[in-house]
Design a protein around this motif. Structure first.
Motif, PDB file in Angstrom:
ATOM      1  N   LYS A 134      14.731  52.968   4.401  1.00 28.22           N
ATOM      2  CA  LYS A 134      15.077  53.579   3.170  1.00 28.22           C
ATOM      3  C   LYS A 134      14.780  54.738   2.561  1.00 28.22           C
ATOM      4  O   LYS A 134      16.022  55.244   1.941  1.00 28.22           O
ATOM      5  CB  LYS A 134      14.182  52.730   1.899  1.00 28.22           C
ATOM      6  N   SER A 135      13.948  55.283   2.997  1.00 28.23           N
ATOM      7  CA  SER A 135      13.691  57.133   2.403  1.00 28.23           C
ATOM      8  C   SER A 135      15.049  58.029   3.430  1.00 28.23           C
ATOM      9  O   SER A 135      15.260  58.680   2.911  1.00 28.23           O
ATOM     10  CB  SER A 135      11.918  57.550   3.098  1.00 28.23           C
ATOM     11  N   THR A 136      15.329  57.189   4.874  1.00 29.19           N
ATOM     12  CA  THR A 136      16.200  58.093   5.103  1.00 29.19           C
ATOM     13  C   THR A 136      17.514  57.588   4.717  1.00 29.19           C
ATOM     14  O   THR A 136      18.376  58.673   5.073  1.00 29.19           O
ATOM     15  CB  THR A 136      15.885  57.694   6.514  1.00 29.19           C
ATOM     16  N   LEU A 137      17.878  55.911   4.673  1.00 32.58           N
ATOM     17  CA  LEU A 137      19.149  56.175   3.873  1.00 32.58           C
ATOM     18  C   LEU A 137      19.131  57.229   2.686  1.00 32.58           C
ATOM     19  O   LEU A 137      20.234  57.669   1.928  1.00 32.58           O
ATOM     20  CB  LEU A 137      19.168  55.107   2.520  1.00 32.58           C
ATOM     21  N   LEU A 138      18.527  57.498   1.551  1.00 32.54           N
ATOM     22  CA  LEU A 138      17.833  58.642   0.170  1.00 32.54           C
ATOM     23  C   LEU A 138      18.502  59.517   0.450  1.00 32.54           C
ATOM     24  O   LEU A 138      18.894  60.791   0.621  1.00 32.54           O
ATOM     25  CB  LEU A 138      16.890  58.752  -0.279  1.00 32.54           C
ATOM     26  N   HIS A 139      17.815  60.578   1.337  1.00 31.52           N
ATOM     27  CA  HIS A 139      18.166  61.232   2.120  1.00 31.52           C
ATOM     28  C   HIS A 139      19.724  62.048   2.976  1.00 31.52           C
ATOM     29  O   HIS A 139      19.872  63.055   2.942  1.00 31.52           O
ATOM     30  CB  HIS A 139      17.366  61.386   3.743  1.00 31.52           C
ATOM     31  N   VAL A 140      19.893  60.440   2.932  1.00 34.73           N
ATOM     32  CA  VAL A 140      21.492  60.766   3.342  1.00 34.73           C
ATOM     33  C   VAL A 140      22.197  61.108   2.667  1.00 34.73           C
ATOM     34  O   VAL A 140      22.818  62.140   2.312  1.00 34.73           O
ATOM     35  CB  VAL A 140      21.676  59.717   4.718  1.00 34.73           C
ATOM     36  N   ILE A 141      21.859  60.183   1.128  1.00 34.97           N
ATOM     37  CA  ILE A 141      23.084  60.883   0.030  1.00 34.97           C
ATOM     38  C   ILE A 141      22.667  61.226  -0.548  1.00 34.97           C
ATOM     39  O   ILE A 141      23.604  62.421  -0.740  1.00 34.97           O
ATOM     40  CB  ILE A 141      22.216  59.433  -0.682  1.00 34.97           C
ATOM     41  N   ALA A 142      21.365  62.466  -0.421  1.00 32.31           N
ATOM     42  CA  ALA A 142      21.023  63.674  -1.013  1.00 32.31           C
ATOM     43  C   ALA A 142      21.504  64.792  -0.354  1.00 32.31           C
ATOM     44  O   ALA A 142      22.281  65.840  -0.770  1.00 32.31           O
ATOM     45  CB  ALA A 142      19.677  63.728  -0.800  1.00 32.31           C
ATOM     46  N   GLY A 143      22.063  64.560   0.910  1.00 31.80           N
ATOM     47  CA  GLY A 143      22.682  65.727   1.917  1.00 31.80           C
ATOM     48  C   GLY A 143      21.785  66.088   2.544  1.00 31.80           C
ATOM     49  O   GLY A 143      21.747  67.022   3.626  1.00 31.80           O
ATOM     50  N   LEU A 144      20.296  65.853   2.522  1.00 30.06           N
ATOM     51  CA  LEU A 144      18.862  66.290   3.298  1.00 30.06           C
ATOM     52  C   LEU A 144      18.904  65.852   5.597  1.00 30.06           C
ATOM     53  O   LEU A 144      18.676  66.630   5.889  1.00 30.06           O
ATOM     54  CB  LEU A 144      18.158  65.701   2.740  1.00 30.06           C
ATOM     55  N   GLU A 145      19.489  65.168   5.137  1.00 27.23           N
ATOM     56  CA  GLU A 145      19.717  64.565   6.607  1.00 27.23           C
ATOM     57  C   GLU A 145      21.874  64.333   6.435  1.00 27.23           C
ATOM     58  O   GLU A 145      22.042  63.588   6.277  1.00 27.23           O
ATOM     59  CB  GLU A 145      19.068  63.505   6.975  1.00 27.23           C
ATOM     60  N   ALA A 146      21.843  64.144   7.593  1.00 25.01           N
ATOM     61  CA  ALA A 146      23.191  64.016   8.122  1.00 25.01           C
ATOM     62  C   ALA A 146      23.435  62.637   8.459  1.00 25.01           C
ATOM     63  O   ALA A 146      22.666  62.545   9.865  1.00 25.01           O
ATOM     64  CB  ALA A 146      24.376  64.504   8.830  1.00 25.01           C
ATOM     65  N   PRO A 147      24.112  61.617   8.606  1.00 26.06           N
ATOM     66  CA  PRO A 147      24.251  60.091   9.203  1.00 26.06           C
ATOM     67  C   PRO A 147      25.055  60.696  10.615  1.00 26.06           C
ATOM     68  O   PRO A 147      26.051  61.369  10.840  1.00 26.06           O
ATOM     69  CB  PRO A 147      25.281  59.821   8.566  1.00 26.06           C
ATOM     70  N   GLU A 148      24.887  59.742  11.304  1.00 25.12           N
ATOM     71  CA  GLU A 148      25.441  59.829  12.780  1.00 25.12           C
ATOM     72  C   GLU A 148      26.987  59.119  12.469  1.00 25.12           C
ATOM     73  O   GLU A 148      27.531  59.680  13.285  1.00 25.12           O
ATOM     74  CB  GLU A 148      24.797  59.194  13.978  1.00 25.12           C
ATOM     75  N   MET A 160      32.060  55.060  -8.505  1.00 25.88           N
ATOM     76  CA  MET A 160      31.771  56.486  -8.105  1.00 25.88           C
ATOM     77  C   MET A 160      30.546  56.943  -7.115  1.00 25.88           C
ATOM     78  O   MET A 160      30.548  57.699  -6.560  1.00 25.88           O
ATOM     79  CB  MET A 160      30.603  56.849  -9.518  1.00 25.88           C
ATOM     80  N   LEU A 161      29.379  56.122  -6.727  1.00 27.20           N
ATOM     81  CA  LEU A 161      28.685  56.496  -4.967  1.00 27.20           C
ATOM     82  C   LEU A 161      29.655  55.395  -4.335  1.00 27.20           C
ATOM     83  O   LEU A 161      28.872  54.347  -4.571  1.00 27.20           O
ATOM     84  CB  LEU A 161      27.415  57.058  -5.454  1.00 27.20           C
ATOM     85  N   GLU A 162      30.059  55.994  -2.968  1.00 29.82           N
ATOM     86  CA  GLU A 162      30.458  54.896  -1.992  1.00 29.82           C
ATOM     87  C   GLU A 162      29.643  55.472  -1.205  1.00 29.82           C
ATOM     88  O   GLU A 162      29.744  56.457  -0.320  1.00 29.82           O
ATOM     89  CB  GLU A 162      31.835  54.616  -1.848  1.00 29.82           C
ATOM     90  N   LEU A 163      28.826  54.647  -0.114  1.00 29.69           N
ATOM     91  CA  LEU A 163      28.407  54.606   1.097  1.00 29.69           C
ATOM     92  C   LEU A 163      29.586  53.643   1.910  1.00 29.69           C
ATOM     93  O   LEU A 163      29.595  52.280   1.722  1.00 29.69           O
ATOM     94  CB  LEU A 163      27.138  54.041   1.459  1.00 29.69           C
ATOM     95  N   LEU A 164      29.906  54.291   3.047  1.00 31.45           N
ATOM     96  CA  LEU A 164      30.542  53.463   4.186  1.00 31.45           C
ATOM     97  C   LEU A 164      30.030  53.581   5.278  1.00 31.45           C
ATOM     98  O   LEU A 164      30.266  54.546   5.899  1.00 31.45           O
ATOM     99  CB  LEU A 164      32.150  53.784   4.470  1.00 31.45           C
ATOM    100  N   ASP A 165      29.489  52.315   5.661  1.00 28.68           N
ATOM    101  CA  ASP A 165      28.827  52.238   7.225  1.00 28.68           C
ATOM    102  C   ASP A 165      28.172  53.186   7.791  1.00 28.68           C
ATOM    103  O   ASP A 165      28.408  54.190   8.153  1.00 28.68           O
ATOM    104  CB  ASP A 165      30.295  51.882   8.436  1.00 28.68           C
ATOM    105  N   ILE A 166      26.763  53.576   6.907  1.00 33.45           N
ATOM    106  CA  ILE A 166      26.156  54.976   7.111  1.00 33.45           C
ATOM    107  C   ILE A 166      25.419  54.211   8.448  1.00 33.45           C
ATOM    108  O   ILE A 166      24.871  53.475   8.188  1.00 33.45           O
ATOM    109  CB  ILE A 166      25.201  54.954   5.934  1.00 33.45           C
ATOM    110  N   ARG A 167      25.215  55.338   9.373  1.00 35.13           N
ATOM    111  CA  ARG A 167      24.426  54.786  10.235  1.00 35.13           C
ATOM    112  C   ARG A 167      23.393  56.125  10.561  1.00 35.13           C
ATOM    113  O   ARG A 167      24.613  56.872  11.066  1.00 35.13           O
ATOM    114  CB  ARG A 167      25.198  54.761  11.878  1.00 35.13           C
ATOM    115  N   LYS A 168      22.044  55.830  11.679  1.00 36.48           N
ATOM    116  CA  LYS A 168      21.291  56.497  12.104  1.00 36.48           C
ATOM    117  C   LYS A 168      20.425  56.090  12.643  1.00 36.48           C
ATOM    118  O   LYS A 168      19.847  55.177  12.003  1.00 36.48           O
ATOM    119  CB  LYS A 168      20.391  57.046  10.374  1.00 36.48           C
TER     120      LYS A 168
END
Lengths: 575, 332
Positions: B40-54, B1-9
């Motif tokens: 970890k928290s930054t990752l949650l923010h990225v998933i939530a859409g509060l921050e954009a991944p680079e 369902m949720l899938e993260l692909l190579d998230i960088r920030k």
């Protein structure tokens, strides 16, 4: 789930303004541009014009030395007197409870925000040649001339300055007092210190930073005092501020005026830096506090005498002038030197009615009530402009990026600028293309916006900073689009600060005299300008109208101050 | 369902997330475990859409969410300090999201009541959130997220601010609620007990990367690296040299190994010795001098001079020279 956004959808437009990288946060350069054009550019014009003055002009140098010496002298003396009254008053308010304390405290705070013309009119109504005391004594003793000299004396200037600034000492030194840990006093006593040594060795040294801070601030205000000197000091006394005005408007010597202004600004800057240092030191001492003193009623005859005597003195100083003014505006006292021989003394509404009539012999081209309408219009414009500029600045400063940090210092600078200098700067800067605005009725609201902006930003910013970013994020994850986030998270916190900021801007504009005296066009006078003109005209009717207008201005301003006190969150003020 | 692909920030120029990829499936609770500051928290923010991944993608059922703003993602997030709206009461806080979605008043009332029931707060409806205890605030925050029936629930150190007893109690409730709702969940914590108690799968985050992933038992039994073993506090970590298939030379003496090594002899290795696999005994191969003895629940914790520790049924005296046997595990 794709977001279909058409550019004309109003909801999505609002969202774009309110969003994280939205328009509101992008507009931070607007206040910067505004200050550049309407604050720094006029200052630069002052500098360049003052350089035209040849410094071998001995006459000018002598004048400058004379004016500077008197300015420093009266400011120093005023500050000393203010501290002499303020220190015991601060002690009174932090240590004792007595009936009417809250009211008295509020009363001592009101003058600080009152326009100078109102204060001058108040003292004039009490002690001036047409005031209650002099006319009363004349009637009582059958004299032909006013027995108590007040207007036109150094004493009048000093009393008005004490009246104005005692509240600063009460607040700043009062904070110092309450930060004094009572255990230190207990420790000193247990080590054998008597009353005198306790004060000399412990209390005064601990209070020194706050005394210095308060003293510097009071000195700064006395140094830049304009309306009080002009209206109460009469033609005999000129300070830097007054001389700038006289040279610019009456002697038309703009280079000398500019040089005086430059000296003024440099002195102000120096005192401001001193003040900032003092207040920082005061806070450092205060942060070590552990407990607070218990406030108590006066014990023993010594304390009782102190409380009742000082309390009465404060009531006399703070209540009488403000009471004399409205009473004088509805009470005819003229009996002597008949312009109309058989005038009866007694209650009258004539001074107020007269405000609506345009007399032939009046200096105005318009009825005085028009001045009130002008002032209200200018104040309204000032509110709109300063909120419009203050909001983006406050948002940028709540979480500043590196370039935005300079904004923090820059927007506060107008706090230190004297309004007469600002007015002079406008005269010099906007009398030529590309900005020929001198004839425009917009110029004064722009000057008022410059003066009000620091207050507006300082009021909005703490409120804004108190909103945790987490709450906005939470609202967003719960499905709130940006504008709705603003409505549901920001606004419930911000509305109070916004209201307080708007009231600040409104009252500042309403009572501002220095810039207005230089910039207000004859056909667009403001209330303070009109009061000044009425006070300098002969005749009981003109005097009465000055009282009436000053009473109206006092009422409006007092309402504003009380309003701010009610809605302002917490104790944080711009002071 | 949720899938993260190579998230960088990165944060202030330093890489914070260095290519994170994982999936979360239905009714699964995944735990991100790592020290604070590991991203970890930054990752949650990225998933939530509060921050954009680079770089990288957040996908939901195969669809990239890059252009879906936070308020349309339907992901619930329970914040570390709860982030309750202080100017609203309990009911208004929980009903906030439903109101944002323009539900009818009656419907909102009904669903808020259900949500409060679920977290055992029905009697608190009209309270101010500022007068609630930490545990109660935490439940309000949970109800506020759950009432929207999110597609995914994220919890950022949800029990971090609470004391131990309350934490254990709430942990049980939380597990029950997550399982009953079948909502896929990502649970972020620095506390391994919390992580092992609540997670179907644990992912250890270190220095912006996932260094190990698997079921709690698997991670516990087969730590992937010396860092993982150290972070989980599994036991003593020693450097050593392989002697043969079953033995390694260490500073304490020759140590017996649990399983044979995969690669050649003579090379330097890192060895984990769990305290429960240490047994003092006469004439054993390992020796050391006792530096400290503390009584603990598991027995007397004996610490030797070089920091090596184990538990003993009987107290040993400080300064005593002892011998013991131990079974070691090779770490990667």
């Amino acid at each position: 789930m794709t977001a279909s956004r058409s550019p004309i959808d109003p909801a999505s437009l609002l969202d774009r303004i309110a969003s994280q990288r939205g328009l509101a946060r992008q507009l931070w350069f607007l206040p910067l541009v505004f200050l550049g054009v309407f604050f720094f550019y006029p200052l630069v014009r002052i500098l360049s014009v003052s350089l035209q003055l040849s410094l071998v002009n001995l006459e000018a140098l002598r004048k400058i030395r004379e004016v500077l010496a008197f300015t420093l002298y009266q400011a120093g003396l005023s500050t000393l007197l203010t501290l002499l009254l303020g220190l015991p008053a601060a002690y009174l308010f932090t240590r004792f409870t007595f009936p009417g304390k809250a009211l008295l405290r509020a009363l001592t705070a009101v003058p600080f925000m009152l326009p100078t013309v109102v204060v001058a009119a108040g003292f004039n109504a009490l002690l001036g040649p047409r005031g209650w005391v002099n006319l009363g004594l004349m009637a009582l003793l059958g004299l032909d001339t006013p027995p108590v000299p007040f207007v036109g004396t150094l004493g009048a200037i000093l009393v008005a300055h004490v009246f104005y600034n005692t509240t600063i000492v009460i607040r700043v030194v009062g904070n110092g007092f309450s930060a004094l840990d009572p255990r230190l006093v207990q420790a000193a006593r247990s080590l054998g210190a008597g009353n005198l040594r306790l004060w000399w060795r412990l209390i005064l040294p601990m209070l020194r930073p706050s005394l210095l801070a308060a003293g510097t601030l009071v000195f700064l205000f006395d140094f830049t005092s304009f309306g009080v000197i002009l209206l109460l000091g009469g033609s005999g006394f000129t300070t830097l501020e007054v001389e700038i005005y006289i040279q610019a408007l009456q002697m038309l010597n703009l280079p000398l005026s500019g040089l005086l202004s430059l000296i003024q600004l440099l002195c102000t800057l120096a005192f401001s830096i001193l003040y900032t240092r003092g207040i920082t030191a005061a806070r450092r001492l205060a942060s070590a506090r552990a407990r607070r003193y218990q406030q108590q009623t006066a014990q023993g005859w010594g304390e009782k005498l102190f409380v009742s005597a000082l309390g009465s003195l404060l009531v006399v100083l703070f209540v009488l002038p403000m009471l004399a003014l409205p009473l004088r505006s509805v009470y005819r006292l003229e009996a002597a030197r008949g312009e109309r021989s058989a005038v009866q003394t007694g209650l009258t509404g004539q001074y107020y009615q007269e405000l609506f009539i345009n007399r032939r012999d009046s200096l105005f081209y318009v009825p005085p009530v028009q001045a009130a309408l002008n002032s209200l219009g200018y104040a309204g414009l000032t509110v709109v402009l300063s909120l419009g500029l203050g909001y983006p600045a406050a948002y940028a400063l709540a979480r500043p990026s590196r370039p935005q940090r300079i904004l923090n210092t820059l927007v506060m600078l107008p706090l230190g600028a004297s309004s007469v200098s600002l007015g002079l700067g406008y005269v010099l800067a906007f009398n030529q293309p590309p900005l020929r605005l001198l004839a425009s009725p917009w110029l004064l609201p722009l000057a008022h916006t410059t003066l009000a902006l620091p207050f507006v930003i300082r009021t909005l910013q703490p409120s804004l900073a108190s909103i945790p970013e987490r709450l906005r994020e939470a609202a967003a994850t719960l499905g709130a689009p940006p504008f709705q986030v603003w409505c549901t998270v920001d606004w419930p916190v911000l509305w109070r600060a916004t209201l307080a900021a708007a009231t600040f801007a409104f009252t500042i504009s309403l009572g501002e005299f220095g810039a207005a005296s230089l910039l207000a066009r004859p056909e667009y006078p403001t209330i303070p300008v009109a009061i000044y003109r009425f006070l300098s005209l002969p005749g009981g009717l003109n005097y009465g109208q000055a009282m009436a207008m000053a009473t109206l201005l006092m009422a409006l301003t007092t309402l504003g101050i009380l309003g701010i006190e009610r809605v302002r969150p917490g104790d944080a003020g711009p002071l | 369902m949720l899938e993260l692909l190579d998230i960088r920030k990165s944060y202030e120029g330093k890489p914070l997330l260095k290519g994170i990829s994982f999936r979360v499936v239905e009714a699964e609770t995944v735990c991100l475990l790592g020290v604070s500051g590991s991203g970890k928290s930054t990752l949650l923010h990225v998933i939530a859409g509060l921050e954009a991944p680079e770089a990288g993608q957040v996908r939901w059922e195969g669809k990239d969410l890059a252009r879906t703003p936070v308020y349309r993602r339907q992901f619930g997030l329970v914040f570390q300090d709860y982030a309750l709206f202080p100017h609203l009461n309990v009911v208004e806080n929980v009903g906030f999201g439903l109101k944002m979605h323009s539900l009818a008043a009656g419907k909102i009332e009904q669903r808020v009541a259900e949500a409060l029931e679920l977290v055992n707060l029905s009697t608190f409806a009209d309270r101010d959130v500022t007068e609630l205890s930490g545990g109660e605030q935490q439940r309000v925050a949970l109800a506020r997220a759950l009432v929207l029936r999110p597609r995914l629930l994220m919890l950022d150190e949800p029990l971090g601010a609470l004391d131990r007893t309350l934490r254990d109690h709430l942990l049980g409730e939380l597990r029950a609620i997550l399982h009953a709702s079948r909502i896929p969940a990502i649970y972020v914590t620095h506390d391994q007990e919390e992580a092992f108690a609540v997670a179907d799968r644990v992912m250890l985050v270190h220095d912006g990367e996932i260094v190990q992933r698997g079921a709690p038992k698997e991670v516990f039994e087969h730590p992937a690296s010396a860092w993982v073993a150290g972070f989980l506090g599994l036991g003593n970590i020693l450097p050593g040299q392989l002697l043969d298939e079953r033995h390694a030379e260490t500073t304490l003496g020759t140590l017996e190994l649990q399983e044979p090594p995969k690669a050649g002899l003579g090379r330097p290795v890192t060895i984990l010795v769990r305290p429960e696999r240490v047994h003092p005994g006469e004439g054993a191969a390992l020796k050391g001098r006792v530096a400290d003895v503390i009584f603990r629940r598991e027995g007397f914790q004996v610490t030797l001079e070089d920091g090596f520790y184990f538990f003993s049924g009987a107290p040993l005296s400080i300064g005593q020279q002892i011998t013991f046997s131990a079974l070691g595990e090779l770490l990667a």
